[in-house]
Design a protein around this motif. Structure first.
Motif, short mmCIF file in Angstrom:
data_model
loop_
_atom_site.label_atom_id
_atom_site.label_comp_id
_atom_site.label_asym_id
_atom_site.label_seq_id
_atom_site.Cartn_x
_atom_site.Cartn_y
_atom_site.Cartn_z
N GLN A 1 20.75 77.54 90.39
CA GLN A 1 20.97 76.29 91.11
C GLN A 1 22.46 75.91 91.03
O GLN A 1 23.14 76.23 90.06
N GLU A 2 22.93 75.23 92.05
CA GLU A 2 24.34 74.91 92.15
C GLU A 2 24.84 74.02 91.03
O GLU A 2 25.93 74.22 90.50
N ARG A 3 24.03 73.04 90.64
CA ARG A 3 24.45 72.14 89.55
C ARG A 3 24.64 72.91 88.25
O ARG A 3 25.58 72.65 87.50
N GLU A 4 23.73 73.85 87.99
CA GLU A 4 23.82 74.63 86.76
C GLU A 4 25.04 75.55 86.79
O GLU A 4 25.72 75.71 85.78
N LEU A 5 25.31 76.16 87.93
CA LEU A 5 26.49 77.01 88.09
C LEU A 5 27.76 76.18 87.86
O LEU A 5 28.65 76.59 87.11
N PHE A 6 27.82 75.02 88.48
CA PHE A 6 28.96 74.13 88.32
C PHE A 6 29.15 73.77 86.85
O PHE A 6 30.25 73.87 86.30
N GLY A 7 28.06 73.38 86.20
CA GLY A 7 28.13 73.00 84.78
C GLY A 7 28.57 74.14 83.88
O GLY A 7 29.38 73.95 82.97
N ARG A 8 28.05 75.34 84.13
CA ARG A 8 28.46 76.51 83.34
C ARG A 8 29.95 76.78 83.51
O ARG A 8 30.64 77.10 82.54
N ASN A 9 30.44 76.64 84.74
CA ASN A 9 31.86 76.88 84.99
C ASN A 9 32.73 75.83 84.34
O ASN A 9 33.79 76.15 83.79
N VAL A 10 32.31 74.58 84.38
CA VAL A 10 33.07 73.52 83.71
C VAL A 10 33.18 73.86 82.22
O VAL A 10 34.26 73.85 81.64
N ARG A 11 32.04 74.21 81.60
CA ARG A 11 32.04 74.53 80.17
C ARG A 11 32.90 75.76 79.88
O ARG A 11 33.70 75.75 78.95
N ARG A 12 32.74 76.82 80.67
CA ARG A 12 33.49 78.06 80.45
C ARG A 12 35.00 77.82 80.53
O ARG A 12 35.75 78.24 79.65
N ILE A 13 35.43 77.09 81.55
CA ILE A 13 36.86 76.85 81.74
C ILE A 13 37.38 75.91 80.66
O ILE A 13 38.45 76.12 80.10
N ARG A 14 36.61 74.87 80.34
CA ARG A 14 37.00 73.94 79.28
C ARG A 14 37.17 74.69 77.96
O ARG A 14 38.18 74.53 77.27
N GLU A 15 36.20 75.51 77.61
CA GLU A 15 36.26 76.24 76.35
C GLU A 15 37.39 77.27 76.35
O GLU A 15 38.00 77.51 75.31
N SER A 16 37.68 77.86 77.52
CA SER A 16 38.78 78.84 77.58
C SER A 16 40.12 78.18 77.29
O SER A 16 41.06 78.84 76.86
N LYS A 17 40.20 76.87 77.51
CA LYS A 17 41.42 76.12 77.21
C LYS A 17 41.41 75.60 75.77
O LYS A 17 42.38 74.98 75.32
N GLY A 18 40.30 75.81 75.07
CA GLY A 18 40.19 75.33 73.70
C GLY A 18 39.95 73.84 73.61
O GLY A 18 40.23 73.22 72.59
#
Length: 69
Positions: A1-18
């Protein structure tokens, strides 16, 4: 689902920045519990929220919808 994809990407990018959720919250002007809800796919963010998050993360909005991990 689009919301879940969006949420995963927010988390992934946020975590990649520490960054913590608190840090993204400060930079985006959104409440930390709202960020948490987005990352879990429980929230349906408006286009304004999408832009706030992308600006805070210093990325293109399209990156938040990419299904490439």
């Amino acid at each position: 689902q689009e919301r879940e994809l969006f949420g995963r990407n927010v988390r992934r990018i946020r975590e990649s920045k520490g960054w913590s959720q608190d840090m993204l919250s400060e930079k985006s002007g959104l409440h930390r519990t709202y960020i948490s809800g987005i990352e879990r796919g429980a929230r349906n963010p408006t286009i304004e929220v999408v832009f706030k998050i992308a600006k805070a993360l210093e990325i293109k909005t399209s990156s938040l919808f990419s299904d490439e991990d």
